[in-house]
Design a protein around this motif. Structure first.
Motif, PDB file in Angstrom:
ATOM      1  N   PRO A 198       0.824  -1.211   0.000  1.00  0.00           N
ATOM      2  CA  PRO A 198       0.000   0.000   0.000  1.00  0.00           C
ATOM      3  C   PRO A 198       0.860   1.263   0.000  1.00  0.00           C
ATOM      4  O   PRO A 198       2.021   1.232   0.409  1.00  0.00           O
ATOM      5  CB  PRO A 198      -0.805  -0.114   1.299  1.00  0.00           C
ATOM      6  CG  PRO A 198      -0.214  -1.229   2.073  1.00  0.00           C
ATOM      7  CD  PRO A 198       0.595  -2.053   1.159  1.00  0.00           C
ATOM      8  N   VAL A 209      -0.896   5.367   3.635  1.00  0.00           N
ATOM      9  CA  VAL A 209      -1.806   4.379   4.194  1.00  0.00           C
ATOM     10  C   VAL A 209      -1.075   3.528   5.210  1.00  0.00           C
ATOM     11  O   VAL A 209      -1.586   3.224   6.289  1.00  0.00           O
ATOM     12  CB  VAL A 209      -2.380   3.492   3.077  1.00  0.00           C
ATOM     13  CG1 VAL A 209      -3.288   2.437   3.674  1.00  0.00           C
ATOM     14  CG2 VAL A 209      -3.089   4.332   2.062  1.00  0.00           C
ATOM     15  N   LEU A 238      -2.166   3.005   8.958  1.00  0.00           N
ATOM     16  CA  LEU A 238      -2.442   1.703   9.558  1.00  0.00           C
ATOM     17  C   LEU A 238      -1.523   1.468  10.749  1.00  0.00           C
ATOM     18  O   LEU A 238      -1.929   0.966  11.788  1.00  0.00           O
ATOM     19  CB  LEU A 238      -2.250   0.589   8.519  1.00  0.00           C
ATOM     20  CG  LEU A 238      -3.308   0.537   7.410  1.00  0.00           C
ATOM     21  CD1 LEU A 238      -2.909  -0.490   6.358  1.00  0.00           C
ATOM     22  CD2 LEU A 238      -4.668   0.186   7.977  1.00  0.00           C
ATOM     23  N   GLN A 262      -7.773  11.504  16.022  1.00  0.00           N
ATOM     24  CA  GLN A 262      -8.405  12.320  14.981  1.00  0.00           C
ATOM     25  C   GLN A 262      -8.740  11.452  13.800  1.00  0.00           C
ATOM     26  O   GLN A 262      -8.142  10.426  13.579  1.00  0.00           O
ATOM     27  CB  GLN A 262      -7.455  13.431  14.542  1.00  0.00           C
ATOM     28  CG  GLN A 262      -7.373  14.516  15.591  1.00  0.00           C
ATOM     29  CD  GLN A 262      -7.244  15.868  14.955  1.00  0.00           C
ATOM     30  OE1 GLN A 262      -6.647  15.992  13.906  1.00  0.00           O
ATOM     31  NE2 GLN A 262      -7.807  16.867  15.582  1.00  0.00           N
ATOM     32  N   GLY A 263      -9.705  11.890  13.036  1.00  0.00           N
ATOM     33  CA  GLY A 263     -10.061  11.196  11.795  1.00  0.00           C
ATOM     34  C   GLY A 263     -10.393   9.739  12.035  1.00  0.00           C
ATOM     35  O   GLY A 263      -9.826   8.862  11.419  1.00  0.00           O
ATOM     36  N   GLY A 264     -11.339   9.492  12.949  1.00  0.00           N
ATOM     37  CA  GLY A 264     -11.816   8.135  13.166  1.00  0.00           C
ATOM     38  C   GLY A 264     -10.758   7.236  13.786  1.00  0.00           C
ATOM     39  O   GLY A 264     -10.678   6.061  13.481  1.00  0.00           O
ATOM     40  N   GLY A 324     -13.155  15.371  13.710  1.00  0.00           N
ATOM     41  CA  GLY A 324     -11.777  15.014  13.394  1.00  0.00           C
ATOM     42  C   GLY A 324     -11.256  15.979  12.350  1.00  0.00           C
ATOM     43  O   GLY A 324     -11.346  17.192  12.519  1.00  0.00           O
ATOM     44  N   SER A 325     -10.755  15.417  11.252  1.00  0.00           N
ATOM     45  CA  SER A 325     -10.185  16.287  10.233  1.00  0.00           C
ATOM     46  C   SER A 325     -11.250  16.743   9.232  1.00  0.00           C
ATOM     47  O   SER A 325     -10.993  17.571   8.380  1.00  0.00           O
ATOM     48  CB  SER A 325      -9.057  15.560   9.505  1.00  0.00           C
ATOM     49  OG  SER A 325      -9.558  14.373   8.954  1.00  0.00           O
ATOM     50  N   SER A 332     -16.009  -3.914   8.856  1.00  0.00           N
ATOM     51  CA  SER A 332     -14.692  -3.992   9.474  1.00  0.00           C
ATOM     52  C   SER A 332     -13.689  -4.721   8.586  1.00  0.00           C
ATOM     53  O   SER A 332     -12.498  -4.712   8.855  1.00  0.00           O
ATOM     54  CB  SER A 332     -14.794  -4.699  10.831  1.00  0.00           C
ATOM     55  OG  SER A 332     -15.341  -5.991  10.667  1.00  0.00           O
ATOM     56  N   ALA A 357      -8.257   4.966  -0.041  1.00  0.00           N
ATOM     57  CA  ALA A 357      -6.840   5.217   0.222  1.00  0.00           C
ATOM     58  C   ALA A 357      -6.016   4.006  -0.186  1.00  0.00           C
ATOM     59  O   ALA A 357      -4.903   4.126  -0.669  1.00  0.00           O
ATOM     60  CB  ALA A 357      -6.627   5.527   1.697  1.00  0.00           C
ATOM     61  N   SER A 358      -6.582   2.829  -0.022  1.00  0.00           N
ATOM     62  CA  SER A 358      -5.889   1.601  -0.395  1.00  0.00           C
ATOM     63  C   SER A 358      -6.917   0.486  -0.346  1.00  0.00           C
ATOM     64  O   SER A 358      -8.003   0.663   0.205  1.00  0.00           O
ATOM     65  CB  SER A 358      -4.743   1.344   0.589  1.00  0.00           C
ATOM     66  OG  SER A 358      -4.787   0.042   1.106  1.00  0.00           O
ATOM     67  N   ASP A 375      -6.558  -2.019   1.390  1.00  0.00           N
ATOM     68  CA  ASP A 375      -6.387  -2.662   2.690  1.00  0.00           C
ATOM     69  C   ASP A 375      -7.133  -1.967   3.820  1.00  0.00           C
ATOM     70  O   ASP A 375      -7.183  -2.479   4.923  1.00  0.00           O
ATOM     71  CB  ASP A 375      -4.893  -2.708   3.061  1.00  0.00           C
ATOM     72  CG  ASP A 375      -4.098  -3.453   2.026  1.00  0.00           C
ATOM     73  OD1 ASP A 375      -4.516  -4.568   1.671  1.00  0.00           O
ATOM     74  OD2 ASP A 375      -3.076  -2.933   1.556  1.00  0.00           O
ATOM     75  N   VAL A 376      -7.684  -0.784   3.555  1.00  0.00           N
ATOM     76  CA  VAL A 376      -8.373  -0.079   4.637  1.00  0.00           C
ATOM     77  C   VAL A 376      -9.771  -0.675   4.799  1.00  0.00           C
ATOM     78  O   VAL A 376     -10.339  -1.226   3.859  1.00  0.00           O
ATOM     79  CB  VAL A 376      -8.476   1.437   4.373  1.00  0.00           C
ATOM     80  CG1 VAL A 376      -7.092   2.049   4.293  1.00  0.00           C
ATOM     81  CG2 VAL A 376      -9.273   1.718   3.120  1.00  0.00           C
ATOM     82  N   PRO A 377     -10.340  -0.581   6.006  1.00  0.00           N
ATOM     83  CA  PRO A 377     -11.691  -1.115   6.219  1.00  0.00           C
ATOM     84  C   PRO A 377     -12.719  -0.407   5.335  1.00  0.00           C
ATOM     85  O   PRO A 377     -12.581   0.782   5.051  1.00  0.00           O
ATOM     86  CB  PRO A 377     -11.973  -0.816   7.691  1.00  0.00           C
ATOM     87  CG  PRO A 377     -10.657  -0.532   8.318  1.00  0.00           C
ATOM     88  CD  PRO A 377      -9.770  -0.019   7.236  1.00  0.00           C
ATOM     89  N   THR A 388     -14.297   3.045   6.051  1.00  0.00           N
ATOM     90  CA  THR A 388     -13.660   4.338   5.839  1.00  0.00           C
ATOM     91  C   THR A 388     -14.077   4.969   4.511  1.00  0.00           C
ATOM     92  O   THR A 388     -13.721   6.105   4.232  1.00  0.00           O
ATOM     93  CB  THR A 388     -12.123   4.216   5.852  1.00  0.00           C
ATOM     94  OG1 THR A 388     -11.727   3.351   4.791  1.00  0.00           O
ATOM     95  CG2 THR A 388     -11.621   3.648   7.163  1.00  0.00           C
TER      96      THR A 388
END
Lengths: 425, 513
Positions: A19, A23, A27, A412-414, B13-14, B348, B392-393, B395-397, B400
């Motif tokens: 990735p 990312v 992670l 932040q951000g989840g 958050g952001s 998830s 983003a990739s 691999d992210v849940p 997101t």
């Protein structure tokens, strides 16, 4: 490594690539956030433990009673107590550095035994905790709370003991694996009951496993009234030991208790990790655990997964029972296994139900177990304090928001990014 | 009441959900707050109602600053809100629901039911709400339940009423009723903030319009000064095609054949009753109807997620009446579930894993016990590119991703095996305009490949834009099968269960068989 990666990437440009680095950082940050919270939970628990030591030990409590007239004494006695206790907790589990130096200097068997004994005790305590922790974790990943590691461990211990006693004269290479497998099967059977009841009738596995714990605790009392288990001339509720050919070999000589059980447990951790990540069955388990609705919509037989996950979880706890009988405590007694089955829930929680995490958590709790005895011997602090510390760790782990609030960690951000704003203030 | 929001900023958050938003609502006006999903409309109003605290900015009522930290404060300031999801206790009566939280009591602590009832009757008459205080809420139609929510606010003397997407759950007729109620409220000097993303309604009812995009105000206008096209391009930030580009359908024979299907609703009633319908290959048949008339259960039963009480379903001649989802998939049925968070995705799990939820045990991803995460990743990278999934990739849940991209994951997965029938249940619910266009485009593409597409949608606009034939459902039965040139109000009547004199519907239904 790099040289291997280049031709592969050139050959398959559309193939999987690592990735992108932002990312990976994200992670990593998430993972490290979990690690940081875990570490802070342990630290907080040790601090709470220290406070409890101070207020429950008459000497320090007395010193604090005169804190206004003599604040220095209150602080020094408290510090001395905490230092002694936690030092004993450490040397009792990881070993005394001085003893290691001494052992390698004089090189006598006695010195080595002395130096490595704490480590050996830690590993002995770790093995069943790890297996039961894996049992709870595997069930949890499939969406089930296995509170019944106790019953499965006892079932495994009884069956392994039965095979160990009843087939003397078999060669070690046959008898020991057979007894282990039997223990596994016994635990699996005990896990099958709540699994199939949940899958077929919807009976909640938490209730059924808790109740089966009582069944198992009384079953072992009954077993210990049978002549077969008691053997001749035994009137107390203590069973015969399995034949020597069924016992797990020691890893570091007969004077240290550490045996092949810890290797079995580590292998089991690897197998569980492989099962969850690299098999279709594991994918089904995880899907059923993460979202039964989605699993059903994707054509997974959720009921079968529930039964199967409980059977496998039971098998792991049963293996823990076999490892105890064949490696540590060969004689069955009432309440065999003690708190292992319950502590395993904590281990699984601390390890976030991931095999790697569970290995570390089981090691920590194994160390607490071994070091706690030493602490009790070195100070007047009772072994139970260790259980309090374990409980407080769980408390903090279960409430990560609390830890974040105490140490002022902002997410932040989840929950992806993390930075510490420093301590105090 | 004159409500003023000044420089309201709310961050999660952001993410900046509201970015220095100014809004002024004059007494006696309907102020439409228009924007796509995620534009910050609901967040802004939740700030107003005390559900969120703003990071910056002030709220003024008639020039006085308000300190609102909870809905209780908001109600005390005479601001009421009707949420998209009603906050009613289904087994309570209307009166009980209305007094809940500020129960009028006799001396001694007994509920004063009579006072509550008379008050409700008075308000009901004054504003034409037609709400009976003694009815149990769960027995009421959705439109009436919504008016109960309005009564709840009025009983607390709300001078400003926030309606969050109030028309999403209504039939066209119920919408008309709601608009009538809204007009009588504004005539009484009360103000209404009307949150929506439906342009036609805005032009019809609003006095003033504020358009939000990505948390910022991008336009202030009035219906007289603007047009649907202009509003749409303000919302989206570019010009929007209202028509889905599609050629004429080239239907083949019936691929999906439903005969006398009956499905239970799990509450002792029937969700679908004796429904007979054919969908031909190469056509989109849309099931129109107000939410909760059995469409959801129909779609789920067809995919084997709900048991069928009676009837027979075949896909290209293969009987799938008793099929499990797995069997249905093997027979070539694709399924886009209505609730993608619950049934379409494992939130998830990674994007890559979600792309193989029902393919993981087939080569190249797995065989027997073997599961190959590398093949799963490789597939995901290809699908992400093909379907333009913004992530983003791989691999992210999946959690997101934005709603539109989550839906693209579901589509990409369902389209990665050959389909004979595609069941798409509310495929664009909650999606922004851009993602909706993508989904529509993919559905038409699948149709042109010869797949029989069964589309379930409660959005009449969507039905009219996509369908080659329209079947209207009301209380579990078909009230008609019509062609998409049928006038909206004729379909609206069918959606309300009124079939008498609809010769056109009969003709089209007959022609389809």
């Amino acid at each position: 490594m790099a040289a291997e990666g280049v031709p592969e990437a050139a050959a398959a440009p559309a193939g999987p690539r690592a990735p992108a680095w932002p990312v990976r950082v994200a992670l990593l940050a998430e993972r490290s956030s979990t690690l940081v919270v875990t570490a802070l939970a342990i630290l907080s628990a040790l601090i709470v433990g220290a406070v409890i030591m101070i207020v429950t030990t008459p000497e320090t409590l007395g010193a604090w009673g005169h804190v206004l007239s003599n604040p220095a004494r209150a602080l020094t006695t408290s510090w001395a107590l905490i230092e002694t206790a936690y030092a004993a907790l450490f040397t009792g589990s990881a070993g005394d550095p001085a003893a290691y130096v001494h052992a390698f200097a004089v090189r006598t068997p006695g010195a080595f035994t002395n130096a490595f004994s704490p480590l050996s005790e830690t590993l002995v305590a770790t093995a069943p905790l790890l297996l039961c922790g894996l049992s709870v974790s595997l069930a949890f990943r499939a969406g089930l709370f296995n509170i019944g590691a106790t019953s499965q461990l006892i079932a495994g211990a009884i069956v392994a003991s039965w095979v160990g006693i009843s087939l003397p004269g078999l060669p070690l290479a046959v008898h020991m694996p057979l007894a282990l497998l039997a223990g596994c099967a016994g635990g699996a059977a005990a896990g099958w009951i709540p699994g199939v009841l949940r899958a077929r009738t919807g009976a909640h596995e938490v209730i059924v496993t808790i109740m089966l714990n009582y069944v198992a605790l009384n079953l072992i009392v009954y077993i210990l009234s049978l002549p077969f288990f008691l053997g001749p001339q035994q009137v107390n509720s203590i069973s015969r030991a399995p034949a020597g050919s069924a016992l797990l070999p020691h890893l570091a000589g007969a004077s240290l208790r550490v045996n092949a059980g810890i290797l079995l447990a580590l292998a089991a951790a690897w197998v569980v990790a492989w099962l969850l990540q690299r098999t279709t069955l594991g994918f089904r388990f995880r899907m059923a655990g993460a979202s039964q609705d989605a699993a059903r919509a994707a054509g997974v037989d959720v009921r079968r997964m529930i039964t199967l996950a409980m059977v496998l979880a039971g098998g792991l706890a049963g293996l823990a029972g076999a490892v105890q009988v064949l490696g540590v405590d060969p004689q069955l007694v009432p309440a065999y296994g003690g708190e292992i089955g319950f502590t395993a829930i904590t281990v699984a929680l601390l390890g976030r139900a991931r095999p790697g995490g569970v290995v570390l958590a089981a090691l920590l709790f194994g160390a607490f177990q071994a070091g706690g005895l030493q602490m009790q011997a070195a100070t007047t602090v009772p072994l139970e304090l260790v259980q309090v510390i374990e409980a407080v760790i769980v408390f903090f782990i279960a409430a990560p928001a609390l830890v974040r609030a105490i140490y002022r960690i902002r997410t932040q951000g989840g929950g992806f990014r993390l930075f510490s704003q420093g301590w105090g203030g | 009441m004159r409500l003023e929001l000044r420089q309201i900023t709310k961050r999660f958050g952001s993410l900046v959900a509201c970015d220095a938003v100014d809004l002024e609502v004059a007494p006696g006006e309907v102020h439409a707050l228009l924007g796509e999903n995620g534009a910050g409309k609901t967040t802004l109003m939740n700030v107003c109602y005390g559900l969120y605290r703003p990071d910056q900015g002030t709220i003024l009522a008639d020039g006085r600053p308000l300190h609102i930290t909870s809905p209780r404060d908001a109600l005390a300031a005479r601001i009421g809100m009707v949420h998209q999801h009603f906050m009613l206790v289904p087994v309570f009566t209307v009166a009980e629901n209305v007094v809940l939280g500020h129960e009028p009591v006799h001396l001694g602590g007994f509920l004063d039911r009579r006072r509550a009832r008379t008050e409700i009757r008075r308000l009901s008459e004054a504003f034409g709400l037609a709400v009976d205080p003694d009815r149990v809420v769960e027995t009421l139609p959705v439109g009436v339940q919504q008016r109960v929510e309005i009564v709840k606010a009025l009983v607390r003397d709300a001078q400003l009423l926030i309606l969050d997407e109030p028309t999403a759950v209504l039939t066209p007729q119920e919408t008309t009723d709601l608009f009538r109620v809204m007009r009588s409220l504004t005539a009484d000097g009360r103000s209404i903030v009307f949150i929506t993303h439906k342009l036609g309604e805005v032009l019809e009812i609003a006095d003033r319009i504020t358009v939000l995009r990505q948390g910022r105000v991008v336009g202030r206008t009035t219906p007289a000064e603007t047009s649907a096209a202009e509003l749409a391009s303000m919302m989206v930030g570019r010009s929007v095609e209202f028509q889905v580009a599609k050629g004429a359908a080239a239907p083949t024979g019936a691929v999906l054949d439903i005969q006398g299907l009956t499905v239970a609703d799990g509450r002792g009633g029937l969700a679908v009753e004796d429904l007979t319908l054919q969908v031909r290959g190469g056509e989109i048949l849309a099931i129109a109807g107000v939410q909760g008339n059995g469409q959801t259960e129909l779609a789920r039963a067809l995919y084997g997620l709900l048991p069928k009480l009676s009837g027979r379903v075949t896909v290209a001649g293969v009987d799938v009446t008793a099929a499990t989802p797995r069997r249905a998939a093997q027979a070539g049925v694709g399924f886009i579930p209505e609730d993608r968070h619950r049934e379409g995705l494992v939130l998830s799990f990674s994007v890559a894993e979600n792309l193989v939820l029902d393919l993981f045990d087939r080569p190249p991803f797995g065989r027997g016990l073997r599961f190959d995460p590398r093949a799963v990743r490789a597939n995901a990278i290809a699908r992400v590119r093909e379907f333009d999934i913004r992530t983003a990739s791989v691999d992210v849940p999946a959690s997101t991703l934005s709603g539109g991209n989550q839906q693209k994951v579901v589509l990409a997965r369902e389209f990665s095996r050959p389909l004979r029938v595609l069941i798409a249940a509310q495929p664009t619910r909650g999606l922004d305009v851009g993602s909706t266009e993508t989904v529509h485009h993919r559905l038409v593409e699948e149709r042109d490949r010869g797949t029989a597409v069964l589309l379930v949608s409660t959005e009449l606009d969507e039905v009219l834009a996509l369908a080659d034939r329209i079947a209207v459902m009301y209380r579990g039965r078909l009230t008609g099968v019509v062609d998409p040139t049928t006038p909206r109000d004729a379909i609206g009547l069918l959606m309300a269960g009124i079939t008498s004199g609809s010769g056109r519907a009969d003709r089209a239904a007959g022609g389809a068989g």
